[in-house]
Design a protein around this motif. Sequence first.
Motif, PDB file in Angstrom:
ATOM      1  N   ARG A 349      79.761 -67.709 -32.573  1.00  0.00           N
ATOM      2  CA  ARG A 349      80.885 -66.782 -32.510  1.00  0.00           C
ATOM      3  C   ARG A 349      80.416 -65.398 -32.068  1.00  0.00           C
ATOM      4  N   SER A 350      79.260 -64.972 -32.557  1.00  0.00           N
ATOM      5  CA  SER A 350      78.742 -63.647 -32.186  1.00  0.00           C
ATOM      6  C   SER A 350      78.386 -63.584 -30.707  1.00  0.00           C
ATOM      7  N   LEU A 351      78.125 -64.752 -30.100  1.00  0.00           N
ATOM      8  CA  LEU A 351      77.815 -64.801 -28.671  1.00  0.00           C
ATOM      9  C   LEU A 351      79.042 -65.084 -27.820  1.00  0.00           C
ATOM     10  N   GLY A 352      80.220 -65.063 -28.455  1.00  0.00           N
ATOM     11  CA  GLY A 352      81.464 -65.263 -27.728  1.00  0.00           C
ATOM     12  C   GLY A 352      81.766 -66.706 -27.402  1.00  0.00           C
ATOM     13  N   GLN A 353      81.120 -67.656 -28.097  1.00  0.00           N
ATOM     14  CA  GLN A 353      81.323 -69.070 -27.822  1.00  0.00           C
ATOM     15  C   GLN A 353      82.367 -69.668 -28.768  1.00  0.00           C
ATOM     16  N   SER A 354      83.023 -70.729 -28.299  1.00  0.00           N
ATOM     17  CA  SER A 354      84.054 -71.393 -29.109  1.00  0.00           C
ATOM     18  C   SER A 354      83.415 -72.108 -30.293  1.00  0.00           C
ATOM     19  N   THR A 355      84.119 -72.077 -31.437  1.00  0.00           N
ATOM     20  CA  THR A 355      83.614 -72.757 -32.639  1.00  0.00           C
ATOM     21  C   THR A 355      84.449 -73.974 -33.001  1.00  0.00           C
ATOM     22  N   GLN A 446      89.980 -70.157 -30.169  1.00  0.00           N
ATOM     23  CA  GLN A 446      88.603 -70.487 -29.826  1.00  0.00           C
ATOM     24  C   GLN A 446      87.662 -70.328 -31.019  1.00  0.00           C
ATOM     25  N   ASP A 447      88.000 -69.408 -31.946  1.00  0.00           N
ATOM     26  CA  ASP A 447      87.119 -69.179 -33.088  1.00  0.00           C
ATOM     27  C   ASP A 447      87.552 -69.954 -34.327  1.00  0.00           C
TER      28      ASP A 447
END
Length: 573
Positions: A349-355, A446-447
Amino acid sequence: MSDTQTETLPSQLVLHGDEDTPREFIVDLLRRIFGKSESEAASVMADIERHGAAVCGPYPRSVAGALLESTRRQVAAAGHPLLVTSETPKPCCELCGQPTARSEAKLMDRTIWLCADCVLAAASASQKLPSEEFNYTFGVLNWHFADVPRSQLVTTVRQFPGHMRADVQAAIDRLFASPVRLLGIAADRRYETLSMSALMQNDGFAAAIAPLQYNDVDIGEPTPARCLDNGLWLCASSGLRYAVLLAIHREYSRETGVRIEIMAPAGAAGSALVQQCFSALEDAVQAARTYRGKILSLDADSDYRGRSRGITVHRLPAVGRDEVILPEQTLRLLDRNVLNFVGTRDALRSLGQSTRKGILLYGPPGTGKTHTIRYLATHLPGHTTLIITAEQIGLLGAYMNLARLLQPAMVVIEDVDLIARQRESMSGCEEPLLNRLLNEMDGLKQDADILFVLTTNRPQQLEGALAGRPGRIDQAIEVPLPDEIGRGKLVRLYGKGLPLEDAVVAEAARRSEGTSCAFIKELMRRLAQASLARDGGKTVISTDIDEALDDMLFSGGRLNARLLGGAQAMAAG
């Protein structure tokens, strides 16, 4: 007035308009310093233009002082002549709103100010309960609000989903722990939801007072939650009387809900109390502690029409990694794409990726897909697992609301091919169910901490919109028929109570080639039966394996072999 009393009085700030300070500067000041929204700042600016000045507040004195200092500093730095002053607002009663001298009173955890008339009215309303018993709700409500005209009573309603009933009940029990009185209500008409207006009727349909009726709701704990069907709380706080009604809301073909209605006198004090009560209730439901971290499914009527009666908590035994009999490569794939993925969600999440993520478990029937899901459910700390069967897909909306509320969550849809097969082979009623599933998967943020796990025995029949689009299914994992090493482990696992020699284990594993986990489980039961019949369960011999395999694979024909998960073994033979 003492210094202490002066300190507790609020202050308000007044912005005095002039012709030289730009409108844009004042609007920006209102948004940055006072925290106003764009529309609120525009409204204050309109008051300045219309009346020459506008009020912001009231605020506690310490807050007003800090705001005044910050505002004047910004005005001076910009070099504008805008005048901002502080004043004490005219005293008003928070119950009736009339300007007057005030007296301090305590309302739940908040201090309010009442005029002398309202203080006297509150004191007269704090009388003790009369000795006589009431038979109907209108009588007790008339007594409770004796000094308040009906036209001055206001009710506010919130409705909560039925599957959150235990959390709502727990919050109500905490909020109204010491009522003037708690009463049960007779509800004779199943599909008519009780309301305050109905309780105040004095006619042939008057609601009767009845014993409190509780239902035990299973929440997966040793003691069930006791939840009221209908309840009327008569309450008082610092002389302000109010009433709370809990009623079960039933509507044909819809999920049963919990309806909360609060009645209080009109005015600022009553409104503040009601909003405070509902805020606490909503916070309790958002916290949703009762079912968090458990394995759940929604109940549905046997003649399913989309109506849910509540939640079933599944008490499944923990499954260790050594009890998941899969090829090591498959286990590593599971660990990387589920357990390790969940462990790195915060970093992702801190890298802007979907969780969010979708996993498809596929393989022949009986290979252990459900067993694998139990392994995942017991190794995802803090996760709520929701198990949806194909026939319950009509409840997908309720399941997803629950998943969002209780996340992190794992949503399991078993036999997804029954509602997600290729569109050209669908009937008219199946396509809407597939679309609903796709919309729910696409609609997640996404998060979102939600993991979809879908299972199927027929992956080749899945609709491409589900199986062929990244973001819906991110990893397909085959759960294959066990190899010889795996079959040996399964023989020992399912035959752990039998006296098995190594040679017997090796023979059973070798001769059961092409069979499923379910087949080997049944094989071990038959070996146990044969052993009991021969010598009371003291030994297992090769002849027992001969007889069991003959019955399961050959004597019963191809249908029996297919039912037991041995069709491939029969074909190979």
